[in-house]
Design a protein around this motif. Structure first.
Motif, PDB file in Angstrom:
ATOM      1  N   LEU A 119      17.919   4.549 -15.108  1.00 43.82           N
ATOM      2  CA  LEU A 119      18.755   5.289 -14.168  1.00 43.82           C
ATOM      3  C   LEU A 119      19.483   4.454 -13.112  1.00 43.82           C
ATOM      4  N   PRO A 120      18.872   3.459 -12.488  1.00 46.86           N
ATOM      5  CA  PRO A 120      19.525   2.810 -11.350  1.00 46.86           C
ATOM      6  C   PRO A 120      20.665   1.885 -11.750  1.00 46.86           C
ATOM      7  N   ALA A 121      21.433   1.494 -10.712  1.00 46.73           N
ATOM      8  CA  ALA A 121      22.514   0.537 -10.936  1.00 46.73           C
ATOM      9  C   ALA A 121      21.963  -0.799 -11.395  1.00 46.73           C
ATOM     10  N   THR A 122      20.819  -1.206 -10.849  1.00 42.40           N
ATOM     11  CA  THR A 122      20.149  -2.432 -11.247  1.00 42.40           C
ATOM     12  C   THR A 122      18.711  -2.365 -10.765  1.00 42.40           C
ATOM     13  N   MET A 123      17.877  -3.289 -11.246  1.00 43.55           N
ATOM     14  CA  MET A 123      16.469  -3.312 -10.866  1.00 43.55           C
ATOM     15  C   MET A 123      16.118  -4.668 -10.291  1.00 43.55           C
ATOM     16  N   ARG A 124      15.133  -4.635  -9.389  1.00 44.39           N
ATOM     17  CA  ARG A 124      14.609  -5.853  -8.778  1.00 44.39           C
ATOM     18  C   ARG A 124      13.087  -5.807  -8.862  1.00 44.39           C
ATOM     19  N   MET A 125      12.482  -6.870  -9.361  1.00 41.71           N
ATOM     20  CA  MET A 125      11.028  -6.976  -9.445  1.00 41.71           C
ATOM     21  C   MET A 125      10.626  -8.232  -8.677  1.00 41.71           C
ATOM     22  N   LEU A 126      10.176  -8.047  -7.438  1.00 45.69           N
ATOM     23  CA  LEU A 126      10.041  -9.159  -6.506  1.00 45.69           C
ATOM     24  C   LEU A 126       8.604  -9.438  -6.081  1.00 45.69           C
ATOM     25  N   GLY A 127       7.679  -8.507  -6.265  1.00 44.49           N
ATOM     26  CA  GLY A 127       6.268  -8.848  -6.121  1.00 44.49           C
ATOM     27  C   GLY A 127       5.610  -8.571  -4.791  1.00 44.49           C
ATOM     28  N   SER A 128       6.201  -7.720  -3.948  1.00 43.43           N
ATOM     29  CA  SER A 128       5.548  -7.315  -2.706  1.00 43.43           C
ATOM     30  C   SER A 128       6.028  -5.918  -2.349  1.00 43.43           C
ATOM     31  N   GLY A 129       5.146  -4.934  -2.463  1.00 47.27           N
ATOM     32  CA  GLY A 129       5.527  -3.548  -2.210  1.00 47.27           C
ATOM     33  C   GLY A 129       5.996  -3.314  -0.790  1.00 47.27           C
ATOM     34  N   SER A 130       5.301  -3.894   0.181  1.00 43.57           N
ATOM     35  CA  SER A 130       5.705  -3.677   1.576  1.00 43.57           C
ATOM     36  C   SER A 130       7.037  -4.353   1.880  1.00 43.57           C
ATOM     37  N   MET A 131       7.265  -5.542   1.310  1.00 42.92           N
ATOM     38  CA  MET A 131       8.574  -6.179   1.462  1.00 42.92           C
ATOM     39  C   MET A 131       9.661  -5.322   0.817  1.00 42.92           C
ATOM     40  N   ASP A 132       9.369  -4.779  -0.370  1.00 43.53           N
ATOM     41  CA  ASP A 132      10.342  -3.932  -1.056  1.00 43.53           C
ATOM     42  C   ASP A 132      10.714  -2.723  -0.198  1.00 43.53           C
ATOM     43  N   MET A 133       9.710  -2.031   0.343  1.00 47.99           N
ATOM     44  CA  MET A 133      10.012  -0.831   1.117  1.00 47.99           C
ATOM     45  C   MET A 133      10.629  -1.163   2.467  1.00 47.99           C
TER      46      MET A 133
ATOM     47  N   LEU B 149      -1.264   3.002  10.275  1.00 49.51           N
ATOM     48  CA  LEU B 149      -2.231   3.796  11.030  1.00 49.51           C
ATOM     49  C   LEU B 149      -2.144   5.237  10.566  1.00 49.51           C
ATOM     50  N   VAL B 150      -3.290   5.785  10.178  1.00 47.97           N
ATOM     51  CA  VAL B 150      -3.363   7.183   9.767  1.00 47.97           C
ATOM     52  C   VAL B 150      -4.355   7.912  10.664  1.00 47.97           C
ATOM     53  N   ASP B 151      -4.097   9.202  10.869  1.00 42.37           N
ATOM     54  CA  ASP B 151      -5.021  10.079  11.595  1.00 42.37           C
ATOM     55  C   ASP B 151      -5.428  11.166  10.630  1.00 42.37           C
ATOM     56  N   GLY B 152      -6.645  11.054  10.077  1.00 43.33           N
ATOM     57  CA  GLY B 152      -7.021  11.927   8.976  1.00 43.33           C
ATOM     58  C   GLY B 152      -6.132  11.642   7.787  1.00 43.33           C
ATOM     59  N   ASP B 153      -5.410  12.665   7.323  1.00 44.58           N
ATOM     60  CA  ASP B 153      -4.478  12.481   6.207  1.00 44.58           C
ATOM     61  C   ASP B 153      -3.048  12.263   6.677  1.00 44.58           C
ATOM     62  N   GLU B 154      -2.829  12.228   7.985  1.00 46.50           N
ATOM     63  CA  GLU B 154      -1.469  12.103   8.509  1.00 46.50           C
ATOM     64  C   GLU B 154      -1.110  10.642   8.754  1.00 46.50           C
ATOM     65  N   LEU B 155      -0.009  10.227   8.167  1.00 47.90           N
ATOM     66  CA  LEU B 155       0.508   8.882   8.376  1.00 47.90           C
ATOM     67  C   LEU B 155       1.256   8.832   9.701  1.00 47.90           C
ATOM     68  N   LEU B 156       0.828   7.957  10.605  1.00 47.20           N
ATOM     69  CA  LEU B 156       1.454   7.853  11.918  1.00 47.20           C
ATOM     70  C   LEU B 156       2.501   6.745  11.981  1.00 47.20           C
ATOM     71  N   LEU B 157       2.156   5.572  11.474  1.00 46.58           N
ATOM     72  CA  LEU B 157       3.095   4.457  11.583  1.00 46.58           C
ATOM     73  C   LEU B 157       2.754   3.367  10.584  1.00 46.58           C
ATOM     74  N   GLY B 158       3.727   2.508  10.359  1.00 45.85           N
ATOM     75  CA  GLY B 158       3.534   1.293   9.580  1.00 45.85           C
ATOM     76  C   GLY B 158       4.274   0.162  10.250  1.00 45.85           C
ATOM     77  N   ALA B 159       3.769  -1.053  10.088  1.00 47.23           N
ATOM     78  CA  ALA B 159       4.436  -2.239  10.621  1.00 47.23           C
ATOM     79  C   ALA B 159       4.341  -3.347   9.593  1.00 47.23           C
ATOM     80  N   VAL B 160       5.438  -4.065   9.396  1.00 49.60           N
ATOM     81  CA  VAL B 160       5.523  -5.141   8.409  1.00 49.60           C
ATOM     82  C   VAL B 160       6.183  -6.345   9.063  1.00 49.60           C
TER      83      VAL B 160
END
Length: 260
Positions: free
Chosen positions: A179-193, A107-118
């Protein structure tokens, strides 16, 4: 701005109902899968059904708010607020029998991010948070992220095979990938975050992330005390989320490619 508790409750209900609907459709048998831009960029009847469910609920409960959905739902609304919808994030995984997929809203209000749910179908877990809303998982606060160096943590990322030949994407990506210790490529940005916000993953990095793939998860990371930034490098926008020091290191690596 601190989101209203009624909006938080609605967001949780929306993603929970959407992910349950999509899971039920998958369990009933053969999916009608359509290709969008490539063999791995697909859409199913479950995506469309879950998006319709969310939109119809919003029309009933938030008729003045706008919507923007990955599968085509779009209205400006009159309130200045907009719900951004990803009915099934990780659709290719979804079609292949993997459990690494979710439903997500922001949910955004104008350019302000208010919340996310996954909501994650396989575990039934629902994570919600925002810049002024401490992130919770199934109602319980998640531990706030501690600042960590990039070489001590993993990075969840994605670069589509069709884009590997693009120097302006590949070269920044390779610099950051060292740079990182290791990488993961799993295929869902929201799951990743969601993983970053809850401590299962260290950091997130991806180029050309559309709002429905970026905003829900970014809200979770911000609510967990991390940072979430969009940076432009060589004509492409990159999304990065995680601990401050790790994100700063990745940004410097991406920018170094532009300097050469």
């Amino acid at each position: 701005m601190t989101p209203d508790s009624a909006d938080v409750d609605l967001a949780v209900a929306l993603v929970r109902d959407a992910v349950e609907l999509a899971a039920r459709i998958r369990s009933e048998g053969d999916l009608d899968v359509e290709r969008k831009t490539s063999v791995s960029d697909v859409v199913t009847e479950a995506d469309h059904a879950a998006e319709r469910l969310i939109v119809e609920r919003l029309q009933e409960e938030r008729p003045d708010d706008g919507v923007l959905g990955e599968e085509g739902a779009a209205s400006a609304g009159t309130s200045g607020r907009r719900w951004v919808i990803d009915p099934v994030d990780g659709t290719y995984n979804f079609t292949q029998g993997s459990d690494y997929w979710c439903s997500a809203v922001a949910l955004v209000d104008g350019d302000e991010l208010l919340l996310g749910a996954v909501a994650h179908a396989a575990s039934g877990r629902v994570v919600v948070g925002g810049p002024q809303l401490p992130t919770t998982a199934d109602g319980e606060p998640v531990p706030q992220l501690t600042d960590r160096a990039i070489d001590q943590i993993s990075v969840a990322t994605y670069l589509h095979p069709l884009r590997v030949s693009d120097d302006s994407l590949r070269e920044p990506f390779l610099r950051a990938a060292c740079l990182p210790a290791t990488m993961r490529m799993l295929g869902s940005g929201s799951m990743d975050m969601m993983g970053v916000a809850t401590g299962a993953l260290g950091c997130f990095l991806q180029a050309r992330t559309p709002p429905w793939d970026w905003l829900p998860g970014a809200a979770l990371v911000l609510g967990a005390g991390g940072v979430a930034e969009l940076v432009d490098v060589e004509g492409h926008q990159w999304g990065l989320a995680g601990p401050r020091s790790a994100v700063d290191s990745l940004v410097r690596a991406l920018a170094a490619a532009e300097a050469h």
